[in-house]
Design a protein around this motif. Structure first.
Motif, PDB file in Angstrom:
ATOM      1  N   VAL A   1      33.086  46.718  25.700  1.00 21.69           N
ATOM      2  CA  VAL A   1      34.004  47.293  26.680  1.00 21.69           C
ATOM      3  C   VAL A   1      33.151  47.986  27.741  1.00 21.69           C
ATOM      4  O   VAL A   1      32.150  48.630  27.419  1.00 21.69           O
ATOM      5  CB  VAL A   1      34.955  48.309  26.019  1.00 21.69           C
ATOM      6  CG1 VAL A   1      35.910  48.912  27.038  1.00 21.69           C
ATOM      7  CG2 VAL A   1      35.716  47.670  24.865  1.00 21.69           C
ATOM      8  N   PHE A   2      33.556  47.863  28.990  1.00 21.52           N
ATOM      9  CA  PHE A   2      32.822  48.488  30.096  1.00 21.52           C
ATOM     10  C   PHE A   2      33.778  49.269  30.973  1.00 21.52           C
ATOM     11  O   PHE A   2      34.887  48.806  31.287  1.00 21.52           O
ATOM     12  CB  PHE A   2      32.140  47.410  30.953  1.00 21.52           C
ATOM     13  CG  PHE A   2      31.373  47.971  32.125  1.00 21.52           C
ATOM     14  CD1 PHE A   2      30.026  48.280  31.994  1.00 21.52           C
ATOM     15  CD2 PHE A   2      31.991  48.199  33.349  1.00 21.52           C
ATOM     16  CE1 PHE A   2      29.311  48.816  33.066  1.00 21.52           C
ATOM     17  CE2 PHE A   2      31.298  48.730  34.424  1.00 21.52           C
ATOM     18  CZ  PHE A   2      29.942  49.034  34.274  1.00 21.52           C
TER      19      PHE A   2
ATOM     20  N   VAL B   1      35.863  43.359  27.795  1.00 22.29           N
ATOM     21  CA  VAL B   1      36.974  44.142  28.330  1.00 22.29           C
ATOM     22  C   VAL B   1      36.432  45.044  29.435  1.00 22.29           C
ATOM     23  O   VAL B   1      35.426  45.730  29.243  1.00 22.29           O
ATOM     24  CB  VAL B   1      37.637  45.015  27.240  1.00 22.29           C
ATOM     25  CG1 VAL B   1      38.832  45.769  27.806  1.00 22.29           C
ATOM     26  CG2 VAL B   1      38.047  44.190  26.036  1.00 22.29           C
ATOM     27  N   LEU B   2      37.099  45.026  30.571  1.00 24.22           N
ATOM     28  CA  LEU B   2      36.776  45.888  31.708  1.00 24.22           C
ATOM     29  C   LEU B   2      37.917  46.882  31.856  1.00 24.22           C
ATOM     30  O   LEU B   2      39.086  46.484  31.869  1.00 24.22           O
ATOM     31  CB  LEU B   2      36.633  45.048  32.979  1.00 24.22           C
ATOM     32  CG  LEU B   2      36.393  45.781  34.294  1.00 24.22           C
ATOM     33  CD1 LEU B   2      35.098  46.586  34.260  1.00 24.22           C
ATOM     34  CD2 LEU B   2      36.373  44.785  35.447  1.00 24.22           C
TER      35      LEU B   2
ATOM     36  N   TYR C   1      36.731  42.110  38.188  1.00 28.30           N
ATOM     37  CA  TYR C   1      37.883  41.377  37.635  1.00 28.30           C
ATOM     38  C   TYR C   1      37.560  39.883  37.493  1.00 28.30           C
ATOM     39  O   TYR C   1      37.779  39.298  36.433  1.00 28.30           O
ATOM     40  CB  TYR C   1      39.107  41.591  38.533  1.00 28.30           C
ATOM     41  CG  TYR C   1      40.319  40.775  38.128  1.00 28.30           C
ATOM     42  CD1 TYR C   1      41.223  41.284  37.200  1.00 28.30           C
ATOM     43  CD2 TYR C   1      40.566  39.518  38.671  1.00 28.30           C
ATOM     44  CE1 TYR C   1      42.341  40.548  36.824  1.00 28.30           C
ATOM     45  CE2 TYR C   1      41.671  38.787  38.297  1.00 28.30           C
ATOM     46  CZ  TYR C   1      42.557  39.299  37.381  1.00 28.30           C
ATOM     47  OH  TYR C   1      43.664  38.563  37.005  1.00 28.30           O
ATOM     48  N   ASP C   2      37.053  39.271  38.558  1.00 27.31           N
ATOM     49  CA  ASP C   2      36.757  37.831  38.525  1.00 27.31           C
ATOM     50  C   ASP C   2      35.693  37.496  37.481  1.00 27.31           C
ATOM     51  O   ASP C   2      35.830  36.512  36.752  1.00 27.31           O
ATOM     52  CB  ASP C   2      36.298  37.342  39.908  1.00 27.31           C
ATOM     53  CG  ASP C   2      37.409  37.409  40.940  1.00 27.31           C
ATOM     54  OD1 ASP C   2      38.590  37.473  40.550  1.00 27.31           O
ATOM     55  OD2 ASP C   2      37.087  37.412  42.144  1.00 27.31           O
TER      56      ASP C   2
ATOM     57  N   GLU D   1      39.331  40.431  29.329  1.00 26.94           N
ATOM     58  CA  GLU D   1      40.538  41.066  29.850  1.00 26.94           C
ATOM     59  C   GLU D   1      40.200  42.310  30.660  1.00 26.94           C
ATOM     60  O   GLU D   1      39.176  42.951  30.442  1.00 26.94           O
ATOM     61  CB  GLU D   1      41.509  41.401  28.723  1.00 26.94           C
ATOM     62  CG  GLU D   1      40.982  42.368  27.694  1.00 26.94           C
ATOM     63  CD  GLU D   1      41.969  42.654  26.577  1.00 26.94           C
ATOM     64  OE1 GLU D   1      43.178  42.830  26.845  1.00 26.94           O
ATOM     65  OE2 GLU D   1      41.528  42.735  25.418  1.00 26.94           O
ATOM     66  N   VAL D   2      41.098  42.631  31.587  1.00 25.70           N
ATOM     67  CA  VAL D   2      40.974  43.822  32.415  1.00 25.70           C
ATOM     68  C   VAL D   2      42.162  44.722  32.075  1.00 25.70           C
ATOM     69  O   VAL D   2      43.302  44.287  32.129  1.00 25.70           O
ATOM     70  CB  VAL D   2      40.959  43.462  33.915  1.00 25.70           C
ATOM     71  CG1 VAL D   2      40.888  44.714  34.766  1.00 25.70           C
ATOM     72  CG2 VAL D   2      39.796  42.525  34.219  1.00 25.70           C
TER      73      VAL D   2
END
Length: 163
Positions: free
Chosen positions: A32-33, A117-118, A132-133, A141-142
């Motif tokens: 996750v970021f 995951v962003l 996102y892209d 996923e965002v």
């Protein structure tokens, strides 16, 4: 290893970051970021980072450098320098790693990390979030997380100016 060494070892750059990413990927960890300035850490930050961490196995926090914050927020910011901010974040159990970046956005760092995951605050539309892209292209996923009302670094700074 002392607790302070453990904290400092969570602040990663260059080859150390790449080695740690390789290890986590080898162990099939969900990465996750999120990113931000985290200038004066408050309850809103703590809850946000805990919720972000719950979305995977390892939370990486991209931390704006001092120069980056000055460009974005003006002179007089940050209140706390990048080393202090990085150590505070790295001391949190929810945070797996802290990575400083000097650009105005974490685009390059997100491309390097390739998170599963962003995460950003709910004041953003997912499709407008930097990275996102990159994340969705690889099937990630965002996610947006709602902020805790009344908690922001700017509010804290403004309150102290009235004393």
């Amino acid at each position: 290893m002392s607790k302070l060494e453990v904290i400092k070892n969570k602040i990663l750059a260059g080859d150390d970051l790449q080695r740690q990413l390789n290890y986590w990927r080898f162990k099939a960890k969900k990465i996750v970021f999120t990113n931000g300035c985290f200038d004066i850490v408050h309850r809103g930050h703590v809850e946000y980072l805990a919720q972000a961490s719950d979305l995977g196995d390892v939370l990486i926090v991209g931390l704006n450098s001092d120069a980056s914050i000055r460009r974005l927020k003006g002179e007089g910011r940050p209140v706390n320098d990048e080393i202090a901010r990085a150590e505070v974040l790295a001391s949190m159990s929810a945070v797996g790693a802290v990575v400083l970046f000097d650009e105005n956005t974490p685009k390059e760092l997100i491309e390097l990390v390739q998170p599963d995951v962003l995460v950003k605050g709910a004041d953003y539309k997912p499709e407008d979030i930097v990275g996102y892209d990159t994340v969705t292209k690889k099937g990630g996923e965002v996610v947006t997380i709602t902020f805790v009302d009344g908690y922001s670094t700017t509010n804290i700074i403004n309150k102290t100016k009235t004393f």
